[in-house]
Motif scaffolding. Sequence first.
Motif, PDB file in Angstrom:
ATOM      1  N   HIS A  92      71.161  43.487  29.830  1.00 20.30           N
ATOM      2  CA  HIS A  92      71.765  44.817  29.904  1.00 20.30           C
ATOM      3  C   HIS A  92      73.163  44.742  29.301  1.00 20.30           C
ATOM      4  O   HIS A  92      74.049  44.087  29.854  1.00 20.30           O
ATOM      5  CB  HIS A  92      71.801  45.206  31.391  1.00 20.30           C
TER       6      HIS A  92
ATOM      7  N   GLU B 115      76.379  46.179  28.836  1.00 19.71           N
ATOM      8  CA  GLU B 115      77.205  47.221  29.421  1.00 19.71           C
ATOM      9  C   GLU B 115      78.014  47.978  28.360  1.00 19.71           C
ATOM     10  O   GLU B 115      78.693  47.346  27.537  1.00 19.71           O
ATOM     11  CB  GLU B 115      78.145  46.601  30.471  1.00 19.71           C
TER      12      GLU B 115
ATOM     13  N   THR C 143      74.994  53.545  34.438  1.00 24.05           N
ATOM     14  CA  THR C 143      74.163  52.339  34.460  1.00 24.05           C
ATOM     15  C   THR C 143      72.863  52.567  35.221  1.00 24.05           C
ATOM     16  O   THR C 143      71.783  52.163  34.785  1.00 24.05           O
ATOM     17  CB  THR C 143      74.903  51.167  35.138  1.00 24.05           C
TER      18      THR C 143
ATOM     19  N   ASP D 130      73.618  50.387  27.622  1.00 21.90           N
ATOM     20  CA  ASP D 130      73.184  51.289  28.706  1.00 21.90           C
ATOM     21  C   ASP D 130      73.651  52.729  28.530  1.00 21.90           C
ATOM     22  O   ASP D 130      72.930  53.660  28.876  1.00 21.90           O
ATOM     23  CB  ASP D 130      73.545  50.735  30.091  1.00 21.90           C
ATOM     24  N   HIS D 131      74.844  52.919  27.978  1.00 13.03           N
ATOM     25  CA  HIS D 131      75.374  54.287  27.791  1.00 13.03           C
ATOM     26  C   HIS D 131      76.614  54.167  26.930  1.00 13.03           C
ATOM     27  O   HIS D 131      77.036  53.060  26.596  1.00 13.03           O
ATOM     28  CB  HIS D 131      75.696  54.952  29.135  1.00 13.03           C
TER      29      HIS D 131
HETATM   30 MN    MN Z   1      77.126  50.896  32.728  1.00 10.90          MN
END
Ligand code: MN
Length: 423
Positions: A36, A38, A82, A256-257
């Motif tokens: 993941h 971030e 998240t 994630d974003h």
């Molecule tokens: Mn996040």
Amino acid sequence: NSDDVTEVINYTKSNYAEPNPAYFGAGKGMNVIYLHLESLQNFVINYKLNGEEVTPFLNSLTNDENTLYFDNFFHQTAQGKTSDAEFMLENSLFGLPQGSAFTTKGLNTYQAAPAILGQQGYTSAVFHGNSGSFWNRNEIYKSFGFNKFFDSNYYQINTAEQAEYGLMDKPFYEQSIPLLESLPQPFYTKFITVSNHYPYSINQEDTTIAPATTGDKSVDGYFQTARYADEALKQFFEYLKQSGLYDHSIIVMYGDHYGISENHNKAMEQVLGKKITPYESAGLQRVPLFIRVPGMEGGVNHEYGGQVDILPTLLHLLGTDTKDYIQFGTDLLSEQHDDLVAFRNGDYVSPTITTVNGKYYDSTTGMKLAEDKMEEAQKFKEIVQQKLIYSDKVVNGDLLRFYTPENFIPVDRTTYNYNKDSE
Ligand code: MN
Ligand code: GP9
């Protein structure tokens, strides 16, 4: 009730995209490793700051022979950040329009990836150097069927290695190794990193690239924390290679974003050297997606897609058909993949049309959409709305209670315990 669920099933069945025989089962029986990334946005990939690559390791993977890199892939998160990304990845359901399904819908019935794969002999685990209660993970992971959740209790966190949201990525991966090695194979795992998190501050001793010089502190620091995250990844890959896991694991990496919000557009205009129009802003919601499967032919894939599409893509790579599951995404590698990417607020992007805040743009030029395309644009809008409504029905009505896919054993969340002392 069960009428509602029938309506939803009819919808998801009509939306189903058949697996592509060239990829179906390409990773059958392999481990799954999610990394993941971030707050990582796609603009950093292959971006050069003062002539220097920011993420040289990830950049090198865009040319890896067994890795697919998707350069038109979008995050679809909202307030749940998240947790929205995780929710979509584990379920192929959208997050909620407000708040976070992780915190408000933790006790729902799910037919999530860990449970689906658990019934095929996979052991599932999440690794995260922050407190297990953050985003209510320690509850909802049980509903997803995660066997193990290694939260900050399982890590040694010295002050010097502590980031805002937990253990820094390099020691995090390092300390995760013995935990990973404690799992029987095949495993389904997810490593949730934190170093590249707003406000992107980092000890200068830990940096290997100079900050940008826009004068906006978080934008400037972003390049340093992204570089650090990239180096941490590289180190973890070295371990994976040296341990042999690399040759029988599917590795999926996703941003994630967004990391830089619209409040920082002024600085971002300097970084990108162009004006950030609403259309550009939508484009900036691209996040990197990498899927590495040993033996699979890699390359840069330009298909438009979003986070709800990852689960059907992964399951098909593992040789599991998704047609009996209630999922809202479609396999990115399918000939029938749906390239209309819904954002949580009803806006969308597609290869032809993009809409932001009620305005329509031609995706190929970024210009205002021609009148004769408006009808199609409206149709897309309705399709997006319908999809979001059905997904929300499932989540708000806890509809998966009323439907069990063939061969799926419902999750009994009482059988899970993530406390370290219970080992
Ligand atoms: Mn996040
Ligand atoms: C915290 C981390 C950050 O545990 O996953 O969540 P975010 O603030 O990005 O939603």
